[in-house]
Design an enzyme around this catalytic site. Structure first.
Site, PDB file in Angstrom:
ATOM      1  N   GLU A  53       0.822  -1.203   0.000  1.00  0.00           N
ATOM      2  CA  GLU A  53       0.000   0.000   0.000  1.00  0.00           C
ATOM      3  C   GLU A  53       0.861   1.260   0.000  1.00  0.00           C
ATOM      4  O   GLU A  53       0.559   2.237  -0.692  1.00  0.00           O
ATOM      5  CB  GLU A  53      -0.917   0.008   1.233  1.00  0.00           C
ATOM      6  CG  GLU A  53      -1.871  -1.170   1.298  1.00  0.00           C
ATOM      7  CD  GLU A  53      -1.328  -2.333   2.120  1.00  0.00           C
ATOM      8  OE1 GLU A  53      -2.120  -2.963   2.841  1.00  0.00           O
ATOM      9  OE2 GLU A  53      -0.105  -2.611   2.022  1.00  0.00           O
ATOM     10  N   CYS A  87      -0.268   0.549   7.789  1.00  0.00           N
ATOM     11  CA  CYS A  87      -0.716   1.038   6.479  1.00  0.00           C
ATOM     12  C   CYS A  87      -2.035   1.788   6.592  1.00  0.00           C
ATOM     13  O   CYS A  87      -2.300   2.719   5.821  1.00  0.00           O
ATOM     14  CB  CYS A  87      -0.859  -0.132   5.505  1.00  0.00           C
ATOM     15  SG  CYS A  87       0.729  -0.865   5.033  1.00  0.00           S
ATOM     16  N   TRP A 179      20.000 -39.316 -12.715  1.00  0.00           N
ATOM     17  CA  TRP A 179      18.994 -38.271 -12.915  1.00  0.00           C
ATOM     18  C   TRP A 179      17.770 -38.838 -13.607  1.00  0.00           C
ATOM     19  O   TRP A 179      17.866 -39.366 -14.706  1.00  0.00           O
ATOM     20  CB  TRP A 179      19.566 -37.120 -13.742  1.00  0.00           C
ATOM     21  CG  TRP A 179      20.630 -36.340 -13.028  1.00  0.00           C
ATOM     22  CD1 TRP A 179      21.966 -36.346 -13.271  1.00  0.00           C
ATOM     23  CD2 TRP A 179      20.421 -35.450 -11.935  1.00  0.00           C
ATOM     24  NE1 TRP A 179      22.625 -35.517 -12.407  1.00  0.00           N
ATOM     25  CE2 TRP A 179      21.698 -34.949 -11.562  1.00  0.00           C
ATOM     26  CE3 TRP A 179      19.297 -35.033 -11.214  1.00  0.00           C
ATOM     27  CZ2 TRP A 179      21.873 -34.047 -10.522  1.00  0.00           C
ATOM     28  CZ3 TRP A 179      19.484 -34.124 -10.176  1.00  0.00           C
ATOM     29  CH2 TRP A 179      20.743 -33.646  -9.849  1.00  0.00           C
ATOM     30  N   ARG A 216      21.408 -22.399  -6.898  1.00  0.00           N
ATOM     31  CA  ARG A 216      22.503 -21.956  -7.768  1.00  0.00           C
ATOM     32  C   ARG A 216      22.134 -21.941  -9.245  1.00  0.00           C
ATOM     33  O   ARG A 216      22.792 -21.259 -10.036  1.00  0.00           O
ATOM     34  CB  ARG A 216      23.731 -22.840  -7.548  1.00  0.00           C
ATOM     35  CG  ARG A 216      23.534 -24.302  -7.885  1.00  0.00           C
ATOM     36  CD  ARG A 216      24.688 -25.146  -7.339  1.00  0.00           C
ATOM     37  NE  ARG A 216      24.519 -26.571  -7.612  1.00  0.00           N
ATOM     38  CZ  ARG A 216      23.761 -27.371  -6.881  1.00  0.00           C
ATOM     39  NH1 ARG A 216      23.087 -26.885  -5.838  1.00  0.00           N
ATOM     40  NH2 ARG A 216      23.657 -28.655  -7.188  1.00  0.00           N
ATOM     41  N   GLU A 293      12.344 -32.077   0.216  1.00  0.00           N
ATOM     42  CA  GLU A 293      12.987 -32.794  -0.884  1.00  0.00           C
ATOM     43  C   GLU A 293      13.664 -34.073  -0.399  1.00  0.00           C
ATOM     44  O   GLU A 293      14.565 -34.595  -1.045  1.00  0.00           O
ATOM     45  CB  GLU A 293      14.029 -31.885  -1.570  1.00  0.00           C
ATOM     46  CG  GLU A 293      13.437 -30.834  -2.473  1.00  0.00           C
ATOM     47  CD  GLU A 293      14.458 -30.287  -3.459  1.00  0.00           C
ATOM     48  OE1 GLU A 293      15.397 -31.010  -3.818  1.00  0.00           O
ATOM     49  OE2 GLU A 293      14.309 -29.126  -3.872  1.00  0.00           O
ATOM     50  N   THR A 298      11.439 -39.808   4.499  1.00  0.00           N
ATOM     51  CA  THR A 298      11.057 -38.481   4.981  1.00  0.00           C
ATOM     52  C   THR A 298       9.746 -38.025   4.358  1.00  0.00           C
ATOM     53  O   THR A 298       8.854 -37.512   5.043  1.00  0.00           O
ATOM     54  CB  THR A 298      12.172 -37.462   4.683  1.00  0.00           C
ATOM     55  OG1 THR A 298      13.380 -37.886   5.325  1.00  0.00           O
ATOM     56  CG2 THR A 298      11.803 -36.081   5.171  1.00  0.00           C
TER      57      THR A 298
END
Length: 350
Positions: A53, A87, A179, A216, A293, A298
């Site tokens: 705002e 605000c 991968w 990265r 991840e 987990t």
């Protein structure tokens, strides 16, 4: 779409400019109109800077128009002192007569008080415009304040036949990472990392993959790295302990080392199913969202606890036949698309 929805939609659009930088504040968008013309816009600055705002009001080249203007904002304006003044005070000071709000702020210091203050001082306030869309946009902030935990995003890659990795003997015989996803998907994951408050893995993933858990491959901030390592098995020369990023390690309560540099430790009291305890600790640290991840163990611990909000599943074209099975979950498919050869699905725990 009516005129109010049109401008709240624009607020939502520009609010995304703050994604990943505003926490623990929400990423708000604000638009100021005079007649049917936009005369000012703003989105939340990185934490500690002006709110949406304020930036929208400051962007108006002729402040005299504000006394005949309408302010549109995705979230109820704050009415308390934090890093910056309320605000609501600036809105009233500038004499803005009308405010249109997407959804109410769930923060315990706001919670409708901003709306009440504006109305008490003669401001016309319209609320709930594109309310569902605004709650969806602010889902991290709303989950944090309503459920007292971070917004939890699970992420993994799996083969087309449902495996996260080849059989263990093949993984142990080859030092090179395997991968499943393509390069474009891996870059997308780094974008996702830059948008969330923390990224979490368990001991096994840290030991087997030695991940850096930074952003990265994307032009953005890296999240807080979180490691569940009860017995402190991860060696000090591994990337997670290199001190390059803020890192929080959860271990047994009786073996907590001293903090050093950017590496901090917290104890886990529960011997099993520590998900709720970990999330509460992250909530206390003002972490609005966490990207999980970790490996299958987990991920399944979060799924079994029911303490997850969203899953992002990347499915490659590899066919493994056997190996480490990917988690199974029930949820509503929110979105699905193809990126190069990978299929990406977003599933919501509704």
């Amino acid at each position: 779409m009516n005129i109010h929805e049109k401008y709240i939609s624009r607020c939502l659009q520009i609010a995304l400019n703050g994604l990943g930088t505003t926490a623990p504040n929400p990423m708000v968008g604000a638009v100021i109109t005079h007649g049917d013309h936009i005369i000012g816009e703003g989105y939340t600055s990185p934490f500690g800077g002006p709110h949406a705002e304020v930036r929208a009001i400051r962007s108006v080249s002729d402040p005299s128009l504000l006394k005949e203007a309408t302010l549109y904002v995705t979230l109820e304006p704050c009415c308390h002192h934090g890093k910056t003044p309320p605000c609501t005070d600036l809105i009233l000071e500038m004499g803005i007569p009308r405010v249109v709000i997407g959804t109410q702020d769930p923060h315990e210091k706001v919670g409708g008080r901003g709306i009440d203050k504006l109305r008490e001082h003669g401001c016309e306030v319209n609320t709930g415009v594109l309310g569902d869309a605004c709650r969806e946009h602010h889902r991290r902030f709303i989950t944090y304040h309503e459920k007292k935990r971070p917004y939890v995003i699970l992420k993994w890659a799996q083969s087309c036949d449902g495996f996260m990795a080849p059989p263990r003997h093949l993984r142990e015989s080859s030092p090179e990472p395997f991968w499943i996803s393509g390069k474009a998907s891996r870059q997308l994951v780094h974008q996702w990392r830059s948008e969330e408050g923390a990224i979490l893995v368990g001991t096994r993933t840290a030991l087997e993959d030695n991940p850096r858990l930074n952003s990265r491959y994307w032009n953005g901030r890296s999240p807080l790295r979180v490691l569940i390592d009860r017995e402190l098995k991860v060696p000090e020369h591994f990337h997670l302990l290199d001190g390059t990023e803020d890192t929080l390690i959860f271990c047994k309560a009786g073996i907590i080392p001293e903090n050093r540099g950017k590496i901090h430790y917290k104890g886990i009291k529960k011997e099993s199913e520590p998900v709720a305890e970990i999330l509460h600790s992250l909530w206390e640290s003002e972490v609005l969202s966490v990207l999980v991840e970790g490996g299958a163990h987990t991920l399944n611990s979060f799924i079994n606890s029911g303490l997850w909000d969203e899953a992002r599943i990347i499915e490659g074209i590899s066919f493994l036949g056997s190996g480490l099975e990917a988690p199974a979950l029930k949820g509503n498919l929110l979105r699905e698309w193809t990126l190069e050869n990978d299929r990406i699905r977003i599933v919501r725990n509704d």
